[in-house]
Scaffold this active site. Structure first.
Site, PDB file in Angstrom:
ATOM      1  N   ALA A 134       0.811  -1.215   0.000  1.00  0.00           N
ATOM      2  CA  ALA A 134       0.000   0.000   0.000  1.00  0.00           C
ATOM      3  C   ALA A 134       0.845   1.264   0.000  1.00  0.00           C
ATOM      4  O   ALA A 134       0.505   2.266  -0.643  1.00  0.00           O
ATOM      5  CB  ALA A 134      -0.925   0.006   1.215  1.00  0.00           C
ATOM      6  N   GLU A 135       1.950   1.231   0.720  1.00  0.00           N
ATOM      7  CA  GLU A 135       2.779   2.427   0.860  1.00  0.00           C
ATOM      8  C   GLU A 135       3.635   2.711  -0.368  1.00  0.00           C
ATOM      9  O   GLU A 135       3.709   3.854  -0.828  1.00  0.00           O
ATOM     10  CB  GLU A 135       3.690   2.279   2.084  1.00  0.00           C
TER      11      GLU A 135
END
Length: 237
Positions: A134-135
């Protein structure tokens, strides 16, 4: 003007603005294309494949090489002046068109470091994978416009807080990110949604709002981390 465009291997799949290159004769737009295998390519030629809507998950360097060729690459050029087209948290854009239930996973990437550190801090390795995905979409050199760095997008102050000297070193970054994620889980009594909201927006925001903050980006992030967490968990079985 000739244009060379290098293919990127990042799995980021959402927004990049069109870049216009002008010469005395004409102006051609550089389009971002996502291939079926997840490979990302920037090109100014017609390939018969439609460009995807842009996301903000890659860092792209635009520069002119020694032959006068304007080049776009995810690799920082040595010995050349360059412009940075920089993008943010991969899973944070509320307008992302990525199908988070089907987008390719990065199974096996940094597996040993993730497994070892996650077990040490009593964090589910699948959750660590989900947060990294996600990051940064598993890009160890990702740097956001706010200064967040590496796989788990550690801010410099956070990196110092958890004792990390080089946040762009993958193993150090994983250790720092897992340390911080473990603290957020402990702070929120193991509630993964609140912990990941705190990881994204800060524990102060979670405290002030008495739960997941009403920020579109944070709400999208928490939901997508949840989807990715379940998928990485199933992939490990």
């Amino acid at each position: 003007m000739r244009v060379a465009v290098k293919s990127l291997t990042s799995h980021a799949i959402t927004c990049l603005c069109l870049v216009m290159l002008c010469s005395a004769a004409a102006a051609d737009s550089v389009r971002r294309i996502v291939h079926d295998d997840g490979r990302v390519e920037f090109t100014n030629t017609s390939s018969g494949k439609s460009a995807r809507a842009s996301t903000r998950s890659e860092t792209v360097y635009k520069y002119t090489d020694e032959n006068g060729v304007v080049t776009f690459s995810e690799a920082r050029p040595a010995g050349a002046r360059y412009d940075v087209i920089r993008f943010e948290c991969y899973a944070c854009s509320p307008d992302s068109k990525v199908n988070w239930h089907r987008t390719p996973l990065f199974v096996g990437r940094y597996e040993d470091a993730i497994e070892k550190t996650a077990r040490e801090y009593d964090v589910d390795p699948a959750l660590v994978q989900a947060v990294i995905h996600a990051e940064s979409a598993f890009n160890p050199q990702a740097v956001s416009s706010k200064g967040a760095q590496g796989l788990m997008q550690l801010m410099p102050a956070t990196a110092r807080e958890v004792g990390i000297g080089n946040a762009l070193d993958a193993e150090q970054n994983i250790r720092g990110g897992v340390t911080y994620l473990s603290r957020m889980l402990s702070l929120h009594n193991g509630d993964i949604k609140l912990a990941t909201a705190a990881y994204n927006a800060g524990p102060g925001a979670v405290r002030r709002h008495g739960g997941i903050p009403p920020y579109a980006e944070t709400q999208a992030y928490v939901k997508r981390v949840g989807i990715l967490h379940e998928r990485y968990r199933l992939a490990s079985n």
